[in-house]
Design a protein around this motif. Structure first.
Motif, PDB file in Angstrom:
ATOM      1  N   THR A 155       0.848  -1.191   0.000  1.00 24.05           N
ATOM      2  CA  THR A 155       0.000   0.000   0.000  1.00 24.05           C
ATOM      3  C   THR A 155       0.884   1.242   0.000  1.00 24.05           C
ATOM      4  OG1 THR A 155      -1.828  -1.082   1.158  1.00 24.05           O
ATOM      5  CG2 THR A 155      -1.698   1.316   1.322  1.00 24.05           C
ATOM      6  N   MET A 156       0.594   2.168  -0.869  1.00 27.68           N
ATOM      7  CA  MET A 156       1.376   3.402  -0.975  1.00 27.68           C
ATOM      8  C   MET A 156       0.548   4.591  -0.500  1.00 27.68           C
ATOM      9  SD  MET A 156       3.083   4.985  -4.436  1.00 27.68           S
ATOM     10  CE  MET A 156       2.352   6.565  -4.870  1.00 27.68           C
ATOM     11  N   VAL A 157       1.179   5.453   0.289  1.00 30.02           N
ATOM     12  CA  VAL A 157       0.560   6.730   0.668  1.00 30.02           C
ATOM     13  C   VAL A 157       1.483   7.854   0.220  1.00 30.02           C
ATOM     14  CG1 VAL A 157      -0.734   5.797   2.617  1.00 30.02           C
ATOM     15  CG2 VAL A 157       1.579   6.671   2.996  1.00 30.02           C
ATOM     16  N   SER A 158       0.880   8.954  -0.222  1.00 23.17           N
ATOM     17  CA  SER A 158       1.653  10.106  -0.669  1.00 23.17           C
ATOM     18  C   SER A 158       0.757  11.334  -0.620  1.00 23.17           C
ATOM     19  CB  SER A 158       2.180   9.890  -2.089  1.00 23.17           C
ATOM     20  OG  SER A 158       3.056  10.933  -2.478  1.00 23.17           O
ATOM     21  N   PRO A 159       1.268  12.466  -0.130  1.00 20.53           N
ATOM     22  CA  PRO A 159       0.426  13.657  -0.037  1.00 20.53           C
ATOM     23  C   PRO A 159       0.118  14.261  -1.404  1.00 20.53           C
ATOM     24  CG  PRO A 159       2.679  14.174   0.590  1.00 20.53           C
ATOM     25  CD  PRO A 159       2.614  12.688   0.411  1.00 20.53           C
ATOM     26  N   GLY A 160      -1.116  14.703  -1.584  1.00 22.50           N
ATOM     27  CA  GLY A 160      -1.490  15.403  -2.800  1.00 22.50           C
ATOM     28  C   GLY A 160      -1.142  16.874  -2.705  1.00 22.50           C
ATOM     29  N   GLY A 161      -1.155  17.559  -3.836  1.00 21.09           N
ATOM     30  CA  GLY A 161      -0.948  18.999  -3.845  1.00 21.09           C
ATOM     31  C   GLY A 161      -2.225  19.723  -3.466  1.00 21.09           C
ATOM     32  N   LYS A 162      -2.218  21.036  -3.625  1.00 20.78           N
ATOM     33  CA  LYS A 162      -3.398  21.834  -3.266  1.00 20.78           C
ATOM     34  C   LYS A 162      -4.631  21.422  -4.072  1.00 20.78           C
ATOM     35  CE  LYS A 162      -1.534  24.677  -0.244  1.00 20.78           C
ATOM     36  NZ  LYS A 162      -1.982  24.713   1.169  1.00 20.78           N
ATOM     37  N   GLY A 186      -0.725  12.166   3.417  1.00 23.75           N
ATOM     38  CA  GLY A 186       0.676  12.222   3.816  1.00 23.75           C
ATOM     39  C   GLY A 186       0.806  12.568   5.284  1.00 23.75           C
ATOM     40  N   GLY A 187       2.014  12.937   5.683  1.00 21.77           N
ATOM     41  CA  GLY A 187       2.260  13.371   7.045  1.00 21.77           C
ATOM     42  C   GLY A 187       2.091  12.284   8.084  1.00 21.77           C
ATOM     43  N   ALA A 188       2.087  12.708   9.342  1.00 19.04           N
ATOM     44  CA  ALA A 188       1.950  11.767  10.456  1.00 19.04           C
ATOM     45  C   ALA A 188       0.638  11.007  10.393  1.00 19.04           C
ATOM     46  CB  ALA A 188       2.063  12.516  11.791  1.00 19.04           C
TER      47      ALA A 188
END
Length: 428
Positions: A155-162, A186-188
């Motif tokens: 499983t992959m997590v990654s923050p999106g942009g605005k 993303g983040g904690a």
């Protein structure tokens, strides 16, 4: 960049760089992280929506990115970039195939069988940073060893942009790597989701991948609930250069590190005072019209360092003390220092091996120990996603030959039933 001539001052300067993420800022971040993790554990998806909207500026509804979007991202990737990603994927996979640990089975002298069996974890979570840059290479470097290990689900997590979107090339790399579970968080909060699970996200067994201080502290906090690869800090390079090194190459390699992050550290140890004098001028020249000039300038001003050393022996002593993530040997006979380097995440040998080669497609993993942790740890690899089980089988003959010793040891520790479990079998 600060320039130093003398070992004592150099040691102090390197210690300061190693500790660049500690202090009051980390204590404040730790408190924030603990609150985020607590809320994710208690409120699941609702906490993910709240914190993503708060920190990233969008509501991640839906949380998951569909496989169709991953496929579309790949199809929209320019052909030359597709070819480059495929080359990187192939080289990384080929190298990591050789890392698979072998099971062990040994016959003892009295007929006992002793062994160790390796098996993959069932579910891995990988964190891919967003923010200042996109990192499709990090997708491959984390997903490939997990798949080589035999992990069933990644499983992959990654923050999106605005706009709520993850970089298209990052999604294309996920498609190429065969990842079909991708979440735009993303983040904690994303680390909490992977560790504890939510209504939408299944809990994992191991979490890997670099991130900012909040991600790192979150990984540290959930370790024990899940496994982690390492506590990665800001990136760093240490270059050892002698009279044969090219000024232009040294400066480019220092900037290749500095452009990552204002906290990145670029360090040059050289035996040549003329090189030390020329580097600041060359850095300034290469920074003209540089697209990430402000990041580079901040990094070099705060964490850049040039040390003039008496000889290569002093250079390698300083390097081993600092234990750099990346060590470049730009010297006449680089192999003379390879064996003398005892603490380094990765060693780049000779003028034709800039660190960027390792970042993208050499084959060995680019997820490496930072902030001095190369003293006791190494690169992310196949074993990160595996665990071993000891196998022990004694015959009666082996038992008879060792039982008295086991009873003596048990009695010495005051563990009565340990001894009894042996004595009872001796009387059968």
């Amino acid at each position: 960049m600060r320039c130093i001539d003398g070992l004592f001052e150099a040691y102090k300067a390197l210690d300061r760089i190693s500790e660049r993420t500690s202090g009051a800022e980390q204590d404040k971040a730790r408190c924030t992280v603990e609150n985020i993790l607590k809320e994710v554990k208690e409120n699941g998806d609702a906490a993910l929506y709240r914190y993503t909207e708060l920190f990233d500026g969008f509501k991640p509804n839906p949380l998951e990115i569909s496989p169709d979007i991953l496929q579309q991202a790949w199809e929209e990737t320019p052909p030359k970039l597709q070819t480059a990603l495929q080359l990187a994927h192939r080289r990384i996979k080929d190298f990591h195939q050789h890392q698979r640990p072998a099971d062990l089975s040994i016959k003892g002298v009295h007929g006992e069988t002793l062994g160790r069996r390796w098996r993959p974890v069932q579910h891995a979570g990988i964190y891919i940073p967003g923010g200042r840059a996109s990192y499709p290479s990090t997708v491959l470097m984390n997903a490939v060893p997990a798949q080589v290990a035999g992990v069933e689900q990644v499983t992959m997590v990654s923050p999106g942009g605005k706009n709520g979107k993850i970089n298209t090339v990052v999604l294309a790399a996920a498609h190429l790597a065969g990842i079909n579970k991708v979440f735009r968080i993303g983040g904690a909060q994303s680390i909490g989701a992977l560790a504890f699970g939510t209504e939408t996200i299944e809990p994992v067994d191991v979490i890997t991948g670099p991130g900012n201080i909040y991600v790192t502290l979150a990984k540290k906090s959930v370790y024990g609930k899940v496994g982690i690869d390492s506590l990665a800090g800001p990136s760093e390079v240490l270059i050892i250069a002698d009279h044969t090194a090219q000024i232009e190459q040294i400066a480019a390699d220092l900037l290749a590190q500095a452009e990552h992050d204002p906290l990145a550290a670029s360090i040059l140890l050289t035996t040549e005072s003329n090189i030390a004098a020329a580097i600041p001028r060359e850095l300034k020249r290469q920074l003209k019209n540089h697209p990430r000039a402000k990041i580079c300038q901040s990094s070099l001003a705060n964490w850049g360092l040039i040390v003039i050393c008496e000889d290569l022996k002093s250079c390698i002593e300083l390097s081993n003390k600092f234990a750099p993530e990346h060590l470049e040997l730009l010297i006449e006979n680089p192999h003379s220092l390879v064996e003398k380097s005892t603490n380094a995440g990765a060693i780049f040998i000779g003028n034709w091996t800039p660190e960027a080669i390792g970042d993208y497609l050499a084959g060995p993993n680019h997820t490496l120990p930072t902030s001095g942790t190369a003293r006791f740890s190494g690169a992310l690899g196949v074993e990160t996603f595996m665990k071993n089980t000891s196998l022990i089988e004694f015959t009666q003959n082996a038992f008879d030959h060792t039982s008295d010793a086991v009873m003596e040891l048990a009695k010495s520790e005051g563990l009565h039933s340990h001894s009894e479990s042996i004595r009872i079998r001796k009387t059968l």
